[in-house]
Motif scaffolding. Structure first.
Motif, short mmCIF file in Angstrom:
data_model
loop_
_atom_site.label_atom_id
_atom_site.label_comp_id
_atom_site.label_asym_id
_atom_site.label_seq_id
_atom_site.Cartn_x
_atom_site.Cartn_y
_atom_site.Cartn_z
N LYS A 40 -21.53 39.19 34.51
CA LYS A 40 -21.01 40.03 35.60
C LYS A 40 -20.75 39.22 36.86
O LYS A 40 -19.82 39.51 37.60
CB LYS A 40 -21.99 41.16 35.89
CG LYS A 40 -22.00 42.21 34.82
CD LYS A 40 -22.88 43.38 35.20
CE LYS A 40 -22.85 44.41 34.09
NZ LYS A 40 -23.68 45.57 34.37
N LEU A 41 -21.57 38.22 37.13
CA LEU A 41 -21.42 37.44 38.36
C LEU A 41 -20.52 36.22 38.20
O LEU A 41 -20.04 35.69 39.21
CB LEU A 41 -22.79 37.01 38.88
CG LEU A 41 -23.69 38.14 39.39
CD1 LEU A 41 -25.02 37.58 39.87
CD2 LEU A 41 -23.01 38.92 40.50
N ALA A 42 -20.28 35.78 36.99
CA ALA A 42 -19.50 34.55 36.75
C ALA A 42 -18.17 34.51 37.51
O ALA A 42 -17.82 33.47 38.06
CB ALA A 42 -19.29 34.32 35.26
N PRO A 43 -17.40 35.61 37.58
CA PRO A 43 -16.12 35.53 38.29
C PRO A 43 -16.26 35.22 39.79
O PRO A 43 -15.30 34.78 40.41
CB PRO A 43 -15.52 36.94 38.11
CG PRO A 43 -16.21 37.51 36.92
CD PRO A 43 -17.58 36.91 36.92
N TYR A 44 -17.43 35.40 40.35
CA TYR A 44 -17.66 35.18 41.78
C TYR A 44 -18.34 33.84 42.07
O TYR A 44 -18.25 33.35 43.19
CB TYR A 44 -18.52 36.31 42.35
CG TYR A 44 -17.92 37.66 42.11
CD1 TYR A 44 -16.97 38.18 42.98
CD2 TYR A 44 -18.27 38.41 40.99
CE1 TYR A 44 -16.39 39.42 42.75
CE2 TYR A 44 -17.69 39.65 40.75
CZ TYR A 44 -16.75 40.14 41.63
OH TYR A 44 -16.18 41.36 41.41
N LEU A 45 -19.01 33.28 41.08
CA LEU A 45 -19.86 32.11 41.33
C LEU A 45 -19.10 30.87 41.73
O LEU A 45 -19.62 30.03 42.47
CB LEU A 45 -20.76 31.84 40.12
CG LEU A 45 -21.76 32.97 39.81
CD1 LEU A 45 -22.56 32.63 38.55
CD2 LEU A 45 -22.69 33.24 40.99
N ASP A 46 -17.85 30.72 41.28
CA ASP A 46 -17.05 29.55 41.67
C ASP A 46 -16.74 29.55 43.16
O ASP A 46 -16.45 28.51 43.73
CB ASP A 46 -15.74 29.50 40.88
CG ASP A 46 -15.95 29.06 39.44
OD1 ASP A 46 -16.97 28.41 39.16
OD2 ASP A 46 -15.08 29.39 38.60
N LYS A 47 -16.77 30.72 43.79
CA LYS A 47 -16.46 30.83 45.21
C LYS A 47 -17.69 30.67 46.10
O LYS A 47 -17.57 30.43 47.30
CB LYS A 47 -15.85 32.20 45.51
CG LYS A 47 -14.57 32.50 44.77
CD LYS A 47 -14.13 33.92 45.09
CE LYS A 47 -12.97 34.37 44.25
NZ LYS A 47 -12.62 35.76 44.54
N VAL A 48 -18.89 30.84 45.54
CA VAL A 48 -20.12 30.85 46.33
C VAL A 48 -20.40 29.47 46.91
O VAL A 48 -20.42 28.47 46.20
CB VAL A 48 -21.32 31.32 45.48
CG1 VAL A 48 -22.64 31.14 46.23
CG2 VAL A 48 -21.14 32.77 45.07
N GLN A 49 -20.61 29.43 48.22
CA GLN A 49 -21.05 28.20 48.88
C GLN A 49 -22.49 28.33 49.38
O GLN A 49 -23.19 27.33 49.50
CB GLN A 49 -20.11 27.86 50.03
CG GLN A 49 -18.72 27.49 49.54
CD GLN A 49 -17.83 27.03 50.66
OE1 GLN A 49 -18.25 26.34 51.57
NE2 GLN A 49 -16.56 27.41 50.58
N HIS A 50 -22.91 29.56 49.67
CA HIS A 50 -24.28 29.82 50.08
C HIS A 50 -24.78 31.06 49.36
O HIS A 50 -24.07 32.07 49.28
CB HIS A 50 -24.38 30.02 51.60
CG HIS A 50 -24.19 28.75 52.35
ND1 HIS A 50 -25.24 27.91 52.69
CD2 HIS A 50 -23.07 28.15 52.80
CE1 HIS A 50 -24.77 26.87 53.33
NE2 HIS A 50 -23.44 26.98 53.40
N LEU A 51 -26.02 30.97 48.84
CA LEU A 51 -26.65 32.06 48.11
C LEU A 51 -28.01 32.33 48.75
O LEU A 51 -28.87 31.46 48.78
CB LEU A 51 -26.80 31.68 46.63
CG LEU A 51 -27.60 32.62 45.73
CD1 LEU A 51 -27.07 34.04 45.77
CD2 LEU A 51 -27.61 32.08 44.30
N PHE A 52 -28.16 33.55 49.27
CA PHE A 52 -29.39 33.96 49.93
C PHE A 52 -30.13 34.95 49.03
O PHE A 52 -29.54 35.93 48.58
CB PHE A 52 -29.07 34.65 51.27
CG PHE A 52 -28.52 33.71 52.29
CD1 PHE A 52 -29.35 33.13 53.25
CD2 PHE A 52 -27.17 33.38 52.31
CE1 PHE A 52 -28.85 32.24 54.18
CE2 PHE A 52 -26.65 32.51 53.24
CZ PHE A 52 -27.50 31.93 54.18
N ILE A 53 -31.40 34.69 48.77
CA ILE A 53 -32.21 35.56 47.92
C ILE A 53 -33.25 36.26 48.79
O ILE A 53 -33.97 35.62 49.54
CB ILE A 53 -32.91 34.76 46.80
CG1 ILE A 53 -31.90 33.94 45.99
CG2 ILE A 53 -33.73 35.69 45.91
CD1 ILE A 53 -30.86 34.77 45.25
#
Length: 176
Positions: A38-51
């Motif tokens: 579900k997240l794969a289409p967005y992960l190439d664009k991610v530069q910062h990931l906040f958990i």
């Protein structure tokens, strides 16, 4: 997925106990509690990931493994923002990913600054109240602010100011 028109581009990819993830301005993700597919289409664009916190509907370590192996280790090294409790879960489930995280960069009542595509961001963390260590985030760009909170009984520790965008994700709890 819902897209909301605000001074920040907000895409809610998932919410609730089946998984949480929000994209901000196409390059910042808050939480990765959904499946890799579900997240794969967005992960190439991610530069910062906040958990926000360690629960599986907010932190899916398989997504971090996917990022490290198939997208870019630099996202984990320089763009992953987790608290010490999340780090412990990551270390237990994926030592390879944990080894990429510089522990002096763990979040908790911090102010971070970075630039994405010529836009300066300032991000403040603040504590939220849950059954595990939890944190919220305030994003500022171009004098506009967005506050994000999830799974909390109160926002009493949120910075007290006016916000242009308020994102509060919550699950229904009969006892509260």
């Amino acid at each position: 997925m819902a897209e909301i028109e605000t001074p920040f581009k907000v895409e809610i990819l998932g919410t609730g106990s089946t998984g949480n993830a929000v994209m901000i301005d196409d390059s910042i993700m808050i939480d990765c509690g959904m499946g890799v597919k579900k997240l794969a289409p967005y992960l190439d664009k991610v530069q910062h990931l906040f958990i926000t916190h360690r629960h599986g509907d907010h932190l899916n370590v398989a997504v971090l493994n996917h990022i490290a192996k198939k997208v870019s280790t630099s996202i984990i090294k320089y763009g992953l923002h987790v608290n010490s409790d999340c780090f412990d879960i990551i270390a237990a489930r994926s030592p390879m990913v944990a080894d990429l995280i510089e522990t002096e960069r763990l979040t908790g009542n911090d102010v971070l600054e970075f630039t994405i595509n010529g836009v300066d961001y300032k991000v403040e963390t603040y504590p939220l109240y849950h059954d595990v260590e939890n944190q919220g985030f305030v994003f500022t760009k171009n004098c506009k602010t967005l506050i994000h909170a999830t799974d909390t009984a109160t926002m009493k520790s949120a910075p007290q100011r006016e916000y242009d965008v308020i994102l509060v994700e919550g699950n229904y709890d009969e006892s509260k």
